[in-house]
Design an enzyme around this catalytic site. Structure first.
Site, short mmCIF file in Angstrom:
data_model
loop_
_atom_site.label_atom_id
_atom_site.label_comp_id
_atom_site.label_asym_id
_atom_site.label_seq_id
_atom_site.Cartn_x
_atom_site.Cartn_y
_atom_site.Cartn_z
N GLY A 314 0.85 -1.18 0.00
CA GLY A 314 0.00 0.00 0.00
C GLY A 314 0.88 1.23 0.00
O GLY A 314 0.73 2.15 -0.80
N ASN A 318 9.47 5.70 2.88
CA ASN A 318 10.80 6.18 2.56
C ASN A 318 10.92 7.67 2.93
O ASN A 318 10.08 8.46 2.52
CB ASN A 318 11.08 5.93 1.08
CG ASN A 318 11.02 4.45 0.74
OD1 ASN A 318 11.60 3.63 1.45
ND2 ASN A 318 10.30 4.10 -0.30
N GLU A 342 1.95 6.29 6.54
CA GLU A 342 3.34 6.46 6.05
C GLU A 342 3.95 7.74 6.63
O GLU A 342 5.13 7.76 6.97
CB GLU A 342 3.39 6.45 4.53
CG GLU A 342 2.77 5.22 3.85
CD GLU A 342 3.19 3.88 4.46
OE1 GLU A 342 4.27 3.79 5.07
OE2 GLU A 342 2.41 2.91 4.33
N TYR A 428 0.57 -5.03 13.53
CA TYR A 428 -0.17 -3.80 13.26
C TYR A 428 -1.33 -3.60 14.24
O TYR A 428 -1.40 -2.62 14.97
CB TYR A 428 -0.72 -3.81 11.83
CG TYR A 428 0.32 -3.64 10.76
CD1 TYR A 428 0.50 -2.40 10.14
CD2 TYR A 428 1.12 -4.70 10.34
CE1 TYR A 428 1.45 -2.22 9.14
CE2 TYR A 428 2.07 -4.53 9.34
CZ TYR A 428 2.22 -3.29 8.75
OH TYR A 428 3.16 -3.12 7.76
N1 BES Z 1 6.63 -0.36 6.16
C1 BES Z 1 5.40 -0.89 5.73
C2 BES Z 1 5.52 -1.80 4.54
C3 BES Z 1 6.40 -3.01 4.76
C4 BES Z 1 6.39 -3.69 5.97
C5 BES Z 1 7.22 -3.44 3.75
C6 BES Z 1 7.24 -4.78 6.15
C7 BES Z 1 8.05 -4.53 3.93
C8 BES Z 1 8.05 -5.20 5.14
C9 BES Z 1 4.39 0.22 5.43
O1 BES Z 1 4.50 1.32 6.26
C10 BES Z 1 3.02 -0.34 5.66
O2 BES Z 1 2.74 -0.71 6.77
N2 BES Z 1 2.20 -0.40 4.64
C11 BES Z 1 0.83 -0.85 4.75
C12 BES Z 1 -0.03 0.35 4.99
C13 BES Z 1 -1.28 0.15 5.77
C14 BES Z 1 -1.05 -0.51 7.11
C15 BES Z 1 -2.01 1.47 5.96
C16 BES Z 1 0.49 -1.54 3.45
O3 BES Z 1 1.32 -1.54 2.54
O4 BES Z 1 -0.58 -2.11 3.33
ZN ZN Z 2 3.88 0.84 8.20
#
Ligand code: BES
Ligand code: ZN
Length: 652
Positions: A314, A318, A342, A428
């Site tokens: 999602g 970065n 983010e 989460y």
């Molecule tokens: N940092 C994460 C994405 C991630 C986590 C990539 C672990 C690789 C390994 C990012 O901040 C995230 O949590 N993205 C979620 C967003 C959602 C919880 C609002 C996503 O991609 O779904």
């Molecule tokens: Zn995250």
């Protein structure tokens, strides 16, 4: 032993940022050296590095992109801080093709790549130069400074996991190629030879050459306009805050910039920029909310890039350049929790970072809590409470499915469980519910003040669960045994399942939807279509998530006809509809599922849909047929997951 940070007071430096605006980054010091942690809990078993012997403190990349070869290569000049007795340094590599390593003067240094370990790659061991760097005159006694500089000449492999090279057909414009990286968790070792561990923070700078007319963005502050070099252009970036190396990120494509406000803007392909800018129009307000809640924004600018749909997540936090999936665009900002999330990582995760992957909740759980607080500030209490209720329900059902004594439901990954196998909801949703519980027991005002000082006092440093709990106990609990007992801190962080003091969402949040679900379950009464249309996206999601798992073709057909589910503009809602339809062998949904799976690469949507198909004899051949067509367009992460689900025979 804990290393000391040196805080040299340099004059404030202003850096050119974004597209024209001048914004200061609060630290501006090449090679500012962050501490590493040496406690057992902080240990990262996913790196080959031995940072106590020798560690990278700064990276200077000089790289060129080759879209035909699908490689990126050049040199990485590394500043190293080595113990007196160290004569070599170990870096992480995964498939890097290293052609030479030298000192600054170009004298060859011995190096060797060790054996490959599945999932981790291989150690790259390099002899340190005999000649040490000179200490700068203004360094005080006890101040840390790099001791060596080495230059690695290399090129990435075409199959580097961090990099996805998109053909023009995979972009909105259809005319130019595109590339983006995804470093987290341990992918950056496929394109950057460094110590790839979240506890080894490094500052960095980069010069990147890309063919015209592509624009390059990175998770660092851009330095002026690109320099023309024939039909290519050189872009320069600097990150003066020490960051965990998984946060080094790059993207390039036919993208343009749209300013949102004094600190923020968004990049996207011209075909997408208008919708993207509309959708993230609340960003400045979100930044203000974040600052008001938990302290200064320490990164200067906050820009975003909306990537092509192949991006497997999602979003990715970065620094100064959040990466986003285009699938969150709904036209009504209803999926903007993603942006809040983010952005929140600018504090939780990027400012204070887990030292090892075993503490995933410290980044993601704290961020999910923070996200909800931003949503409350910007969109109001009602929407925040609904989103909290969705998290809570996800946690409860996740634990039900996994089993309350399943070690993969512990927030801190226990011994014997790979940090990458801990369940997403345990990182989460359990993290969110934990902090909401603590907030309510302690009281919001006191808790907020504590969390603010936590980010501030560990800014740009690695942290652990143990440090978090110790600080909480020291500053908020003291010797109040009754409070300690009520909080159940250890049970939350180390225990499995759901602790009994978990803060429940307000039943009122979904009162209307839940009674509609009950009415449907009792005698198939459909919600009124006007009521459905008036519901928030969270309410529509709640309705679909709470529907009975088993639905007949007639029921699905009636639901779709009455509510227009297959016509929704919201991909989160569409996904839930398709999942229910495929789970229940609903033929009319197949063509739409096929189109969805061809246009979207986000793992959260793609994997469960293939999984739903794969669960029935009806769906198995459909899954294989669709996947044979879509597989090559997916990112390695999504592909890996679906390969496992379908036990897909990879073409040789
Ligand atoms: N940092 C994460 C994405 C991630 C986590 C990539 C672990 C690789 C390994 C990012 O901040 C995230 O949590 N993205 C979620 C967003 C959602 C919880 C609002 C996503 O991609 O779904
Ligand atoms: Zn995250």
């Amino acid at each position: 032993m804990r290393a000391f940070v040196s805080f040299l007071m340099l004059p404030f430096v202003f850096l050119l940022a974004g597209c024209g605006d001048v914004v200061s980054q609060d630290t501006a010091q090449r090679g500012k050296i962050a501490p590493i942690l040496t406690s057992e809990e902080a240990f990262d078993d996913q790196t080959f590095a031995k940072p106590k012997e020798a560690r990278v403190t700064h990276i200077d990349l000089d790289l060129a992109m080759d879209f035909d070869a699908k490689t990126i290569g050049g040199t990485a000049t590394l500043d190293v801080l080595a113990a007196d007795e160290a004569d070599s340094i170990i870096l992480d590599s995964n498939g890097l093709r290293v052609s030479a390593v030298t000192d600054e003067a170009g004298n060859a240094l011995e190096f060797g790549l060790g054996e490959t370990v599945e999932g981790k790659g291989e150690p790259l061991t390099i002899e340190l130069p005999a000649q040490k760097l000179e200490r700068e005159a203004d360094l005080g006694e006890g101040d840390l400074a790099p001791t060596h500089r080495i230059v690695v000449e290399y090129v990435s492999a075409p199959e580097a996991e961090a990099l996805q090279w998109l053909s023009p057909e995979q972009t909105a414009g259809g005319e130019h190629p595109f590339i983006f990286s995804q470093g987290q968790a341990i992918n950056n070792r496929t394109w950057i030879p460094t110590q790839d561990s979240p506890g080894i923070r490094q500052t960095w700078e980069a010069t990147i050459s890309a063919p015209e007319p592509l624009n390059v963005v990175m998770s660092g502050v851009v330095q002026g306009d690109p320099k023309e070099e024939g039909n290519r252009r050189d872009f320069r970036f600097v990150m003066n805050n020490p960051v965990p190396p998984y946060l080094i990120a790059i993207a390039a494509g036919n993208i343009e910039f749209r300013e949102l406000g004094p600190r923020s803007g968004v990049w996207a392909e011209p075909e997408v920029i208008e919708a993207a800018a509309q959708e993230v129009g609340d960003t400045e307000e979100m930044i203000d909310a974040g600052i008001a809640l938990f302290g200064d924004y320490r990164w200067g600018r906050y820009d975003m890039i909306v990537l092509p749909p192949a991006f497997p997540y999602g979003g990715m936090e970065n620094p100064v350049m959040t990466f986003l999936t285009p699938t969150f665009i709904a036209g009504d900002r209803s999926n903007n929790g993603l942006v809040a999330h983010e952005l929140a990582h600018s504090w939780s995760g990027n400012l204070t970072t887990y030292s090892s992957w075993r503490d995933g909740w410290l980044n993601e759980g704290v961020t999910s809590y923070f996200e909800n607080r931003i949503v409350e500030e910007v969109y109001g209490k009602e929407r925040a409470e609904q989103e909290y209720a969705l998290s809570y329900a996800g946690l409860v059902s996740g634990i039900e499915d996994a089993g309350a004594d399943n070690p993969a439901t512990a927030m801190r990954s226990p011994d014997g469980i790979s940090p990458f196998d801990t369940k997403g909801f345990a990182i989460y949703d359990k993290g969110t519910v934990f902090l909401r519980t603590v907030e309510n027991i302690i009281g919001r005002e006191k808790f907020d003040a504590w969390l603010t000082q936590w980010f501030d006092s560990h800014a740009f440093e690695p942290v652990t669960s143990e440090m978090f709990l110790a600080d909480l106990r020291e500053k908020l609990i003291g010797d109040d045994a009754e409070l300690e007992e009520r909080l159940m801190l250890n049970e939350w962080v180390y225990g499995t399942g759901l602790p009994e003091n978990a803060w429940k969402p307000d039943d009122a949040a979904f009162a209307e939807v839940d009674s509609a679900v009950a009415a449907y379950a009792s005698d198939a009464t459909l919600p009124d279509v006007d009521a459905w249309r008036g519901w928030t996206a969270a309410e529509q999601r709640r309705f679909l998530e709470e529907l009975p798992q088993e639905l007949s073709n007639e029921q699905l057909s009636a639901l779709d006809t009455a509510l227009g589910l297959s016509q929704t503009e919201n991909n989160e809602v569409l996904f839930l509809w398709l999942e229910a339809a495929l789970r229940n062998e609903f033929d009319p949904a197949v063509p739409q599922a096929e189109r969805f799976l061809a246009r979207v690469g986000r793992n959260k949507f793609v994997s469960p849909l293939f999984s739903a198909l794969n669960d029935t004899a009806w769906g198995k051949p459909i899954a294989q047929r669709i996947y044979a067509k879509t597989r090559s367009s997916y990112h390695a992460y999504t592909r890996g997951n679906v390969d496992d689900t379908l036990q897909y025979e990879k073409p040789a």
